[in-house]
Design a protein around this motif. Structure first.
Motif, PDB file in Angstrom:
ATOM      1  N   ALA A  73       9.195  -0.364 -10.389  1.00  0.00           N
ATOM      2  CA  ALA A  73       9.197   0.558 -11.975  1.00  0.00           C
ATOM      3  C   ALA A  73       8.883  -0.554 -13.016  1.00  0.00           C
ATOM      4  O   ALA A  73       8.349   0.086 -14.153  1.00  0.00           O
ATOM      5  N   THR A  74       9.057  -1.659 -13.083  1.00  0.00           N
ATOM      6  CA  THR A  74       8.835  -2.332 -14.304  1.00  0.00           C
ATOM      7  C   THR A  74       7.528  -3.546 -13.966  1.00  0.00           C
ATOM      8  O   THR A  74       7.362  -4.156 -14.793  1.00  0.00           O
ATOM      9  N   GLY A  75       6.959  -2.976 -12.837  1.00  0.00           N
ATOM     10  CA  GLY A  75       5.635  -3.638 -12.633  1.00  0.00           C
ATOM     11  C   GLY A  75       6.068  -4.820 -11.688  1.00  0.00           C
ATOM     12  O   GLY A  75       4.935  -5.500 -11.214  1.00  0.00           O
ATOM     13  N   ARG A  76       7.320  -5.189 -11.333  1.00  0.00           N
ATOM     14  CA  ARG A  76       7.591  -6.264 -10.480  1.00  0.00           C
ATOM     15  C   ARG A  76       8.565  -5.771  -9.521  1.00  0.00           C
ATOM     16  O   ARG A  76       9.085  -4.479  -9.262  1.00  0.00           O
ATOM     17  N   VAL A  77       8.676  -6.490  -8.249  1.00  0.00           N
ATOM     18  CA  VAL A  77       9.586  -5.986  -7.401  1.00  0.00           C
ATOM     19  C   VAL A  77      11.133  -5.994  -7.641  1.00  0.00           C
ATOM     20  O   VAL A  77      11.717  -7.148  -7.921  1.00  0.00           O
ATOM     21  N   ALA A  78      11.435  -4.845  -8.128  1.00  0.00           N
ATOM     22  CA  ALA A  78      12.799  -4.788  -8.655  1.00  0.00           C
ATOM     23  C   ALA A  78      13.773  -4.608  -7.446  1.00  0.00           C
ATOM     24  O   ALA A  78      14.918  -5.234  -7.713  1.00  0.00           O
ATOM     25  N   ASP A  79      13.541  -4.274  -6.462  1.00  0.00           N
ATOM     26  CA  ASP A  79      14.340  -4.039  -5.250  1.00  0.00           C
ATOM     27  C   ASP A  79      13.664  -4.473  -3.908  1.00  0.00           C
ATOM     28  O   ASP A  79      12.829  -3.764  -3.366  1.00  0.00           O
ATOM     29  N   PRO A  80      13.687  -5.717  -3.534  1.00  0.00           N
ATOM     30  CA  PRO A  80      12.830  -6.510  -2.543  1.00  0.00           C
ATOM     31  C   PRO A  80      13.115  -5.404  -1.049  1.00  0.00           C
ATOM     32  O   PRO A  80      12.072  -5.265  -0.637  1.00  0.00           O
ATOM     33  N   LEU A  81      14.408  -5.178  -0.894  1.00  0.00           N
ATOM     34  CA  LEU A  81      14.526  -4.649   0.282  1.00  0.00           C
ATOM     35  C   LEU A  81      13.907  -3.144   0.604  1.00  0.00           C
ATOM     36  O   LEU A  81      13.402  -2.953   1.673  1.00  0.00           O
ATOM     37  N   ILE A  82      14.074  -2.267  -0.601  1.00  0.00           N
ATOM     38  CA  ILE A  82      13.315  -0.879  -0.345  1.00  0.00           C
ATOM     39  C   ILE A  82      11.914  -1.222  -0.504  1.00  0.00           C
ATOM     40  O   ILE A  82      11.161  -0.284   0.143  1.00  0.00           O
ATOM     41  N   CYS A  83      11.271  -2.224  -1.350  1.00  0.00           N
ATOM     42  CA  CYS A  83       9.895  -2.368  -1.456  1.00  0.00           C
ATOM     43  C   CYS A  83       9.601  -2.666   0.032  1.00  0.00           C
ATOM     44  O   CYS A  83       8.185  -2.373   0.278  1.00  0.00           O
ATOM     45  N   GLN A  84      10.193  -3.769   0.652  1.00  0.00           N
ATOM     46  CA  GLN A  84       9.615  -4.134   2.250  1.00  0.00           C
ATOM     47  C   GLN A  84       9.740  -2.957   2.881  1.00  0.00           C
ATOM     48  O   GLN A  84       8.735  -2.621   3.888  1.00  0.00           O
ATOM     49  N   ALA A  85      10.652  -2.162   3.000  1.00  0.00           N
ATOM     50  CA  ALA A  85      10.771  -0.947   3.780  1.00  0.00           C
ATOM     51  C   ALA A  85       9.931   0.089   3.589  1.00  0.00           C
ATOM     52  O   ALA A  85       9.256   0.576   4.391  1.00  0.00           O
ATOM     53  N   MET A  86       9.425   0.352   2.176  1.00  0.00           N
ATOM     54  CA  MET A  86       8.414   1.248   1.983  1.00  0.00           C
ATOM     55  C   MET A  86       7.267   0.880   2.510  1.00  0.00           C
ATOM     56  O   MET A  86       6.305   1.619   2.894  1.00  0.00           O
ATOM     57  N   MET A  87       7.009  -0.717   2.295  1.00  0.00           N
ATOM     58  CA  MET A  87       5.651  -1.080   2.432  1.00  0.00           C
ATOM     59  C   MET A  87       5.475  -1.057   4.064  1.00  0.00           C
ATOM     60  O   MET A  87       4.059  -0.942   4.531  1.00  0.00           O
ATOM     61  N   ARG A  88       6.459  -1.432   4.921  1.00  0.00           N
ATOM     62  CA  ARG A  88       6.189  -1.242   6.301  1.00  0.00           C
ATOM     63  C   ARG A  88       5.735   0.370   6.633  1.00  0.00           C
ATOM     64  O   ARG A  88       5.017   0.320   7.752  1.00  0.00           O
ATOM     65  N   GLN A  89       6.297   1.040   6.175  1.00  0.00           N
ATOM     66  CA  GLN A  89       5.794   2.647   6.448  1.00  0.00           C
ATOM     67  C   GLN A  89       4.401   2.512   6.008  1.00  0.00           C
ATOM     68  O   GLN A  89       3.576   3.396   6.444  1.00  0.00           O
ATOM     69  N   PHE A  90       3.956   2.161   4.869  1.00  0.00           N
ATOM     70  CA  PHE A  90       2.664   2.169   4.264  1.00  0.00           C
ATOM     71  C   PHE A  90       1.710   1.445   5.172  1.00  0.00           C
ATOM     72  O   PHE A  90       0.695   2.175   5.477  1.00  0.00           O
ATOM     73  N   LEU A  91       1.958   0.533   5.497  1.00  0.00           N
ATOM     74  CA  LEU A  91       1.110  -0.409   6.465  1.00  0.00           C
ATOM     75  C   LEU A  91       1.093   0.229   7.936  1.00  0.00           C
ATOM     76  O   LEU A  91       0.093   0.379   8.321  1.00  0.00           O
ATOM     77  N   GLN A  92       2.073   0.802   8.557  1.00  0.00           N
ATOM     78  CA  GLN A  92       2.106   1.632   9.740  1.00  0.00           C
ATOM     79  C   GLN A  92       1.227   2.791   9.500  1.00  0.00           C
ATOM     80  O   GLN A  92       0.363   3.064  10.487  1.00  0.00           O
ATOM     81  N   LYS A  93       1.144   3.430   8.469  1.00  0.00           N
ATOM     82  CA  LYS A  93       0.194   4.440   8.138  1.00  0.00           C
ATOM     83  C   LYS A  93      -1.442   3.969   8.488  1.00  0.00           C
ATOM     84  O   LYS A  93      -2.119   4.837   8.593  1.00  0.00           O
ATOM     85  N   CYS A  94      -1.516   3.001   7.981  1.00  0.00           N
ATOM     86  CA  CYS A  94      -2.931   2.366   7.825  1.00  0.00           C
ATOM     87  C   CYS A  94      -3.332   1.757   8.977  1.00  0.00           C
ATOM     88  O   CYS A  94      -4.362   1.416   9.368  1.00  0.00           O
TER      89      CYS A  94
END
Length: 339
Positions: A73-94
């Motif tokens: 939300a601030t342009g930086r990784v404010a929540d590392p665990l949620i960011c990691q889990a979200m990106m895992r889903q995005f990478l799997q989609k790709c």
């Protein structure tokens, strides 16, 4: 069949949206940087799949025990665990194939990101499944993706206007000559509209309605045909629901101040440059990227305010991701531009 080769992915991980390019295929994912989280456990809903568009769709329809998280939300990784889990889903989609190795990733970072913030981003992406992560300034990636002559012996200036901040960079021969970060973006313009409606009409509206007004009807220059638009909100005194009208001219006036501040930021970056470099920019002009560059009339408005020609990239919103993809495809050539 399991393959041994790695895929190359380019990621523009922004606070509003995540855009991913794969190889030379162009954009393969474009979704909100969001995750729907169970507040009691901190876990993402639907076994981790409630991210992106699904999470955004749940934003105004979730029960109290569910929250939509924006890990950047601030342009930086404010929540590392949620960011990691979200990106895992995005990478799997790709992913297009099974592989022993995760993808090689080039990811954008905003100007001003600290060493700690960059390390947090790399950790999140590696935890999401990336085998190797390279970082590039979002403004530089946008310059490359927008077609600016970043590696040539001529100065180029790019202004990337995102949702939370604006990054301005001048480059020459693959080097960053100067960069400037402004805490102004689409969210700033939306809040300016909210404030103007409250001041002029004594009406309270949300930022989501303001964003819709800006995207669909906002402009930086006067239009041939002005229009009146209905706005719905609550009365500033009684709190009762009320409808009013705002004109496209009033919308334009509401966003003038932040747009002018961006234009002045570009001018202040250019002015200290050596005369020959400033001369290059007078000919090359300033390349406008980011979602806000789609605002009608913005190039003409900035040209007049900055005093040098400004032009909008052909795909301004996707420019940073496309630029990162160019770097990912030929990392040896662009090695000096990586952080």
């Amino acid at each position: 069949m399991i393959r041994l080769s790695r895929e190359n992915l380019a990621i523009d991980l922004g606070p509003g949206a995540t855009i991913i390019c794969r190889g030379d295929e162009g954009v393969v994912l474009d979704e909100p940087t969001a995750a729907a989280v169970q507040t009691s456990t901190g876990h993402i809903l639907h076994q981790g799949a409630a991210v992106g568009r699904l999470a955004q769709a749940l934003r105004d329809r979730t029960p109290s025990e569910v929250a939509v998280s924006y890990p950047l939300a601030t342009g930086r990784v404010a929540d590392p665990l949620i960011c990691q889990a979200m990106m895992r889903q995005f990478l799997q989609k790709c992913a297009t194939r099974r592989s022993f190795f995760g993808p090689q990733v080039i990811c954008t970072v905003p100007s001003g990101a600290t060493v700690v913030e960059r390390a947090a981003l790399i950790t999140a992406l590696r935890g999401a499944g990336a085998a190797h992560v390279g970082l590039i300034l979002r403004s530089v990636a946008a310059a490359i993706g927008g077609g600016a002559p970043v590696l040539e012996a001529t100065a180029a200036c790019t202004c990337e206007i995102g949702s939370t901040q604006t990054d301005i960079v001048a480059t020459c021969l693959g080097e960053v000559l100067a960069e400037r970060r402004l805490p102004i973006g689409g969210d700033t313009l939306d809040q300016a509209i909210v404030d103007a409606v409250r001041t002029d009409f004594n009406l309270r509206i949300g930022t989501s309605q303001a964003a819709t007004l800006r995207i669909e009807f906002g402009s930086a220059f006067s239009c041939e045909e002005e229009a009146a638009l209905e706005i719905h909100g609550s009365d500033g005194i009684t709190g009762a629901p009320r409808t009013s009208q705002i004109t496209t001219q009033q919308l334009r006036e509401a966003i003038q101040k932040p747009l002018t501040e961006i234009a002045l930021g570009i001018r202040e970056l250019i002015q200290p440059l050596a005369p020959q470099l400033a001369g290059d920019l007078a000919q090359q002009g300033v390349l406008l990227c980011g979602g806000l560059a789609l605002t009608p009339g913005i190039a003409a408005y900035f040209s007049r305010t900055v005093g040098v020609p400004c032009r909008t990239a052909s795909m301004p919103r996707e420019a940073a991701a496309l630029g990162a993809a160019i770097v990912a495809a030929d990392s040896d050539r662009w090695r000096g531009i990586l952080l």
